[in-house]
Motif scaffolding. Structure first.
Motif, short mmCIF file in Angstrom:
data_model
loop_
_atom_site.label_atom_id
_atom_site.label_comp_id
_atom_site.label_asym_id
_atom_site.label_seq_id
_atom_site.Cartn_x
_atom_site.Cartn_y
_atom_site.Cartn_z
N GLN A 105 6.97 -3.37 2.47
CA GLN A 105 8.26 -3.91 2.91
C GLN A 105 8.24 -4.25 4.38
O GLN A 105 8.72 -5.30 4.79
CB GLN A 105 9.35 -2.86 2.68
CG GLN A 105 10.00 -2.97 1.33
CD GLN A 105 11.41 -2.39 1.35
OE1 GLN A 105 11.74 -1.54 2.18
NE2 GLN A 105 12.24 -2.85 0.45
N LEU A 106 7.67 -3.34 5.18
CA LEU A 106 7.66 -3.56 6.62
C LEU A 106 6.81 -4.79 6.96
O LEU A 106 7.18 -5.60 7.80
CB LEU A 106 7.13 -2.32 7.34
CG LEU A 106 7.21 -2.37 8.86
CD1 LEU A 106 8.64 -2.58 9.33
CD2 LEU A 106 6.63 -1.12 9.48
N VAL A 107 5.67 -4.92 6.28
CA VAL A 107 4.81 -6.08 6.55
C VAL A 107 5.56 -7.36 6.22
O VAL A 107 5.44 -8.37 6.91
CB VAL A 107 3.49 -5.96 5.76
CG1 VAL A 107 2.70 -7.25 5.84
CG2 VAL A 107 2.66 -4.82 6.31
N GLN A 108 6.41 -7.30 5.19
CA GLN A 108 7.18 -8.50 4.86
C GLN A 108 8.22 -8.82 5.93
O GLN A 108 8.50 -9.99 6.18
CB GLN A 108 7.85 -8.34 3.50
CG GLN A 108 8.12 -9.70 2.87
CD GLN A 108 8.60 -9.61 1.44
OE1 GLN A 108 8.71 -8.53 0.86
NE2 GLN A 108 8.89 -10.75 0.86
N GLU A 153 -0.13 0.27 3.06
CA GLU A 153 0.65 1.41 3.56
C GLU A 153 2.15 1.19 3.40
O GLU A 153 2.87 2.10 3.00
CB GLU A 153 0.36 1.64 5.05
CG GLU A 153 -0.80 2.54 5.33
CD GLU A 153 -0.89 2.86 6.81
OE1 GLU A 153 0.06 3.43 7.37
OE2 GLU A 153 -1.92 2.51 7.43
N ASN A 154 2.63 0.01 3.77
CA ASN A 154 4.07 -0.22 3.82
C ASN A 154 4.38 -1.71 3.59
O ASN A 154 4.58 -2.46 4.54
CB ASN A 154 4.61 0.24 5.18
CG ASN A 154 6.13 0.27 5.22
OD1 ASN A 154 6.80 -0.37 4.40
ND2 ASN A 154 6.67 0.99 6.17
N ARG A 162 -4.42 -4.23 4.67
CA ARG A 162 -4.45 -2.78 4.85
C ARG A 162 -3.07 -2.26 5.21
O ARG A 162 -2.62 -1.23 4.72
CB ARG A 162 -5.47 -2.40 5.93
CG ARG A 162 -6.90 -2.39 5.40
CD ARG A 162 -7.89 -2.11 6.51
NE ARG A 162 -7.98 -3.23 7.43
CZ ARG A 162 -8.13 -3.13 8.74
NH1 ARG A 162 -8.20 -1.95 9.31
NH2 ARG A 162 -8.22 -4.20 9.49
N ALA A 163 -2.38 -3.01 6.08
CA ALA A 163 -1.04 -2.58 6.47
C ALA A 163 -0.10 -2.65 5.27
O ALA A 163 0.72 -1.75 5.06
CB ALA A 163 -0.52 -3.46 7.60
#
Lengths: 238, 295
Positions: B185-188, B182-183, B178-179
């Motif tokens: 790149q940030l999760v990576q 949304e984003n 789910r995250a």
């Protein structure tokens, strides 16, 4: 390994970065030692945020050399670099609207066993505890900034890349952030801070680099701030 | 005999049951589309073709390799998922930076090519597949007879839908998913291998279509065209439920199956168009769909 490289946590050499056709960084060089707090100052568009993003491989294309804790990571994908213990707090904070405050906090997996516990984090940021069941994006700007920082402290990252954390916040919140940063420094974190706010940065930093047109234009140690005042004013336009 | 609005009760219940079975297929297929759209932002037009492949592979497994229904239930979705991994790694991956229209065109192309190949090889007359022995016969519920295989389809697909919902909405893996929606790149930057997660999501999404295909094999005519016939309705279901909504696709899929069944009883001329009528109405009132969030 020599003494000096053992102390180096991050060494960036001749870093070039590109977004599509535009060449943003033109050979950035700087070094951050273990436990040190270094700020990257500069005007908007100078390439400070791009430098942070390049360290994590978040730009379109980059070349040069980036050594994290003695390892060359220029070819690595973002998630592998992160697993070396690098935490990134983006300028836009990146709070997930589909998750609550606490879910945001516990989302990133632990990278090392040194991450702070929820109790420690809540004692450092009492507001977050009060609002832990709220939707993450319902928090105030200051609280969201605290959350974005707390999130990477929970993972056990040892090198923190913080982008414009004081931006748009009330002076009293900025003051609080300074206290938090100093406590983190006491705990041995290595921190790279991208800042616009010179006063905020200069009270915290061990060393400052000024970025100008995709290059490092000056390096100023804490004890040189007074004698290099004029240079800083020229470069930063303050 | 009891009647409802002049319709004998067993006939009504029979149609409702058929509607529910159809609804189960709608739900499973739109669920796969929803998770793929959520994560990859791609409208997977190949979904119907993959469902068809699931059913045809089930037939091939038995006719040519003597592999029975139960093994097919396990193996065929895996084969389809592997096919999905291949498609994502070699083709879809190159399109993420482009407008999502390109993903739609590519998957539409894949659908046309696979359906063409299967049509060339197996014709359109339909391949027979008999109901596995354990499910032949009917349950007598007192008020109606329920074919055992239909009961199995309903149970299996509800279980699949619930499991998928649970993983996405209630587990840590689902939170990453789910995250990352949304984003990414940030999760990576949290150390999560997002590209691999995207591949797995696509594989699971198409695997669900493959599973639906296996479940459909004994219940319908297996034909290279079976996916095309179904997928149009499934897309309407996705639009009504809200693009990318997991719960929305399950509830809407089942609900529309039932509504279709009811329409067959009361005004059968409209049974093929009722779904699209509802779609038009929902779009007028809630453009993001019943469960969708406006972006």
């Amino acid at each position: 390994m020599s003494e000096s490289t053992a102390l180096e946590y991050l060494r960036v050499t001749d870093l070039h970065a590109f977004y599509g056709e535009s060449h943003i960084l033109h050979g950035i060089d700087f070094t951050v030692y273990r436990g040190e707090l270094v700020t990257l100052l500069g005007r908007n568009g100078a390439g400070r945020t791009t430098t942070l993003k390049s360290i994590l491989g978040l730009v379109g294309r980059r070349n040069g050399s980036i050594m994290v804790n003695g390892r060359e990571v220029i070819q690595w994908p973002t998630h592998r670099i992160a697993r070396l213990g690098v935490g990134y707090c983006p300028e836009e904070r990146g709070i997930f609207s589909s998750l609550t405050t606490e879910e945001n906090l516990t989302l990133p997996p632990r990278l090392t066993s040194e991450g702070m516990s929820l109790d420690e984090i809540y004692s450092m940021f009492p507001n977050l505890k009060e609002r832990r069941r709220s939707q993450g994006t319902r928090l105030s700007g200051g609280e969201q900034q605290m959350l974005a920082m707390a999130r990477i402290l929970h993972t056990g990252a040892r090198l923190l890349l913080l982008d414009e954390i004081s931006e748009g916040l009330a002076p009293v919140i900025v003051q609080k952030l300074s206290e938090v940063i100093l406590r983190l420094k006491d705990r041995g974190f290595t921190i790279v801070l991208v800042e616009q706010n010179f006063r905020f940065a200069s009270t915290l930093a061990d060393r400052m680099y000024v970025v100008e047109r995709g290059r490092i234009a000056a390096e100023v140690r804490k004890d040189e701030i007074n004698e290099k005042q004029q240079l800083l004013e020229e470069l930063l336009g303050i | 005999m009891s009647e409802v609005f002049g319709i004998p009760l067993p006939a009504l219940l029979g149609q409702l049951m058929l509607g529910l079975v159809n609804g189960c297929f709608y739900a499973m297929l739109s669920l796969g589309l929803a998770i793929i759209f959520g994560m990859l932002n791609i409208i997977n037009f190949a979904h119907g073709a993959l469902y068809m492949m699931g059913a045809v592979f089930t037939w091939i497994a038995l006719a040519q390799f003597g592999i029975g229904y139960w093994w097919s239930l396990l193996l065929v979705p895996l084969v389809i998922a592997l096919f999905g991994v291949m498609v994502e790694r070699t083709m879809l991956r190159r399109l993420y930076k482009l407008d999502n229209l390109y993903g739609l065109l590519l998957t539409f192309g894949i659908a046309l090519v696979t359906e063409g190949l299967f049509r060339h090889r197996y014709g359109v007359s339909g391949l027979p597949y008999s109901i596995p022995e354990a499910f032949s016969g009917t349950f007598n519920l007192g008020f109606m007879f329920l074919p055992k295989y239909r009961a199995w389809v309903i149970a299996a697909s509800l279980l699949t839908c619930f499991t998928t919902w649970f993983v996405v909405e209630r587990t840590q893996l689902g939170a990453y998913l789910r995250a990352a929606t949304e984003n990414p790149q940030l999760v990576q930057t949290f150390g999560i291998n997002v590209p691999a997660m995207i591949t797995i999501t696509y594989a699971v999404g198409v695997g669900l279509a493959g599973l639906a295909g296996v479940l459909a094999a004994p219940a319908t005519q297996i034909s290279p065209l079976m996916g095309t016939n179904l997928i149009i309705v499934v897309f309407a279901v996705v639009v009504i439920g809200g693009m990318g909504s997991i719960l929305g696709s399950i509830v809407t899929g089942l609900g529309l199956g039932l509504i279709e069944g009811l329409t067959k009883v009361f005004y059968s001329q409209a049974s093929n168009s009722v779904v699209f009528l509802i779609m038009a109405l929902v779009l007028l009132v809630r453009p993001a769909g019943l469960f969708g969030r406006e972006r």
